[in-house]
Design an enzyme around this catalytic site. Structure first.
Site, PDB file in Angstrom:
ATOM      1  N   ASP A   9      -7.807   1.431  -2.337  1.00 16.73           N
ATOM      2  CA  ASP A   9      -8.528   0.181  -2.598  1.00 16.73           C
ATOM      3  C   ASP A   9      -9.915   0.054  -1.957  1.00 16.73           C
ATOM      4  O   ASP A   9     -10.244  -1.009  -1.407  1.00 16.73           O
ATOM      5  CB  ASP A   9      -7.658  -1.011  -2.157  1.00 16.73           C
ATOM      6  N   LYS A 106      -2.931  -0.962  -9.703  1.00 20.78           N
ATOM      7  CA  LYS A 106      -1.718  -1.675  -9.279  1.00 20.78           C
ATOM      8  C   LYS A 106      -2.017  -3.153  -9.161  1.00 20.78           C
ATOM      9  O   LYS A 106      -3.158  -3.552  -8.948  1.00 20.78           O
ATOM     10  CB  LYS A 106      -1.222  -1.125  -7.940  1.00 20.78           C
ATOM     11  N   CYS A 151      -2.344  -2.873   2.128  1.00 17.48           N
ATOM     12  CA  CYS A 151      -2.063  -1.825   1.144  1.00 17.48           C
ATOM     13  C   CYS A 151      -1.902  -0.436   1.756  1.00 17.48           C
ATOM     14  O   CYS A 151      -1.080   0.353   1.278  1.00 17.48           O
ATOM     15  CB  CYS A 151      -3.120  -1.849   0.048  1.00 17.48           C
TER      16      CYS A 151
HETATM   17  C1  VGL Z   1      -4.951  -5.870  -0.488  1.00 25.03           C
HETATM   18  C2  VGL Z   1      -4.479  -8.079  -0.163  1.00 25.03           C
HETATM   19  C3  VGL Z   1      -4.423  -8.299  -1.523  1.00 25.03           C
HETATM   20  C4  VGL Z   1      -5.244  -4.543   0.125  1.00 25.03           C
HETATM   21  C5  VGL Z   1      -4.877  -6.064  -1.855  1.00 25.03           C
HETATM   22  O1  VGL Z   1      -5.851  -3.686  -0.557  1.00 25.03           O
HETATM   23  O2  VGL Z   1      -4.871  -4.333   1.300  1.00 25.03           O
HETATM   24  N1  VGL Z   1      -4.721  -6.882   0.351  1.00 25.03           N
HETATM   25  N2  VGL Z   1      -4.625  -7.275  -2.358  1.00 25.03           N
END
Ligand code: VGL
Ligand code: ZN
Length: 201
Positions: A9, A106, A151
């Site tokens: 991410d 995702k 994540c």
């Molecule tokens: C994430 C919160 C919501 C992350 C993704 O990548 O850690 N955290 N969506």
């Protein structure tokens, strides 16, 4: 031993100025780019939510971002709207080297969030990554990216549970750190025999 780097991410919304900015989130880009050449495979995940996703606080009349609510699958933190499909915020950081083998999206099911690259937040709906890695005979994983305590940690814990040899390189991760979430994530990863490399940033 076939080794993969899994980049979690590293997207505009998780970097300074983004909708769910992780402090110093952009600082992971240079070290991650420098690591890529050392692995047999480089995979990236991309948080990818439809408009109106159930993890967005904006969907509830009396909720604020970072409140915790009970979903049918368990507790869920509510977030600012982020990484909406096809938005600029969902794009990878513009300096991230995209010379990878696979991009795994995702969080695209409206009713369920997915922190982990392996399972959605019900811990049972598979993303397909385990099958992909098994078919490529990849058993050694290094995880880096954003955010350490969500994540990255959820992915590392699932990977350890699935039997992979798992390392999290903390020099190429940054955390959100919400109500002690970073300490809890580090403890849980240690208990699960996830190797924590490098100093916490
Ligand atoms: C994430 C919160 C919501 C992350 C993704 O990548 O850690 N955290 N969506
Ligand atoms: Zn998300």
């Amino acid at each position: 031993m076939t080794k993969a780097l899994i980049v979690i991410d590293v997207q505009v919304d998780f970097c300074p100025g983004g909708a769910l900015a992780v402090p110093d989130g952009d600082q992971v880009v240079a070290p991650i780019n420098a690591m890529m050449g050392k692995y047999d495979a480089v995979l990236m995940t991309q948080d990818w939510h439809p408009d109106g996703h159930s993890s967005f606080a904006s969907q509830y009349a009396d909720a604020s971002p970072y409140d915790v609510v009970q979903m049918p699958y368990g507790a869920q933190v509510l977030w600012p709207d982020h990484c909406v499909i096809n938005s600029v915020g969902a794009q990878f950081h513009s300096d991230l080297d995209l010379t990878g083998d696979l991009i795994l999206r995702k969080g695209y099911r409206p009713a369920i969030d997915s922190y982990s690259a392996f399972f959605e937040n019900d811990h049972s709906t598979a993303t397909g990554l385990h099958g992909y890695l098994q078919e490529r005979r990849i058993n050694d994983l290094t995880l880096v990216g954003l955010a350490t305590d969500f994540c990255v940690a959820y992915s590392a814990l699932d990977a350890a549970r699935l039997g992979y040899d798992v390392t999290v390189d903390l020099t190429a991760c940054r955390a959100i750190n919400l109500n002690g979430s970073l300490d809890e994530a580090l403890t849980r990863m240690q208990e699960a025999n996830v190797r924590l490399d490098g100093a916490l940033r």
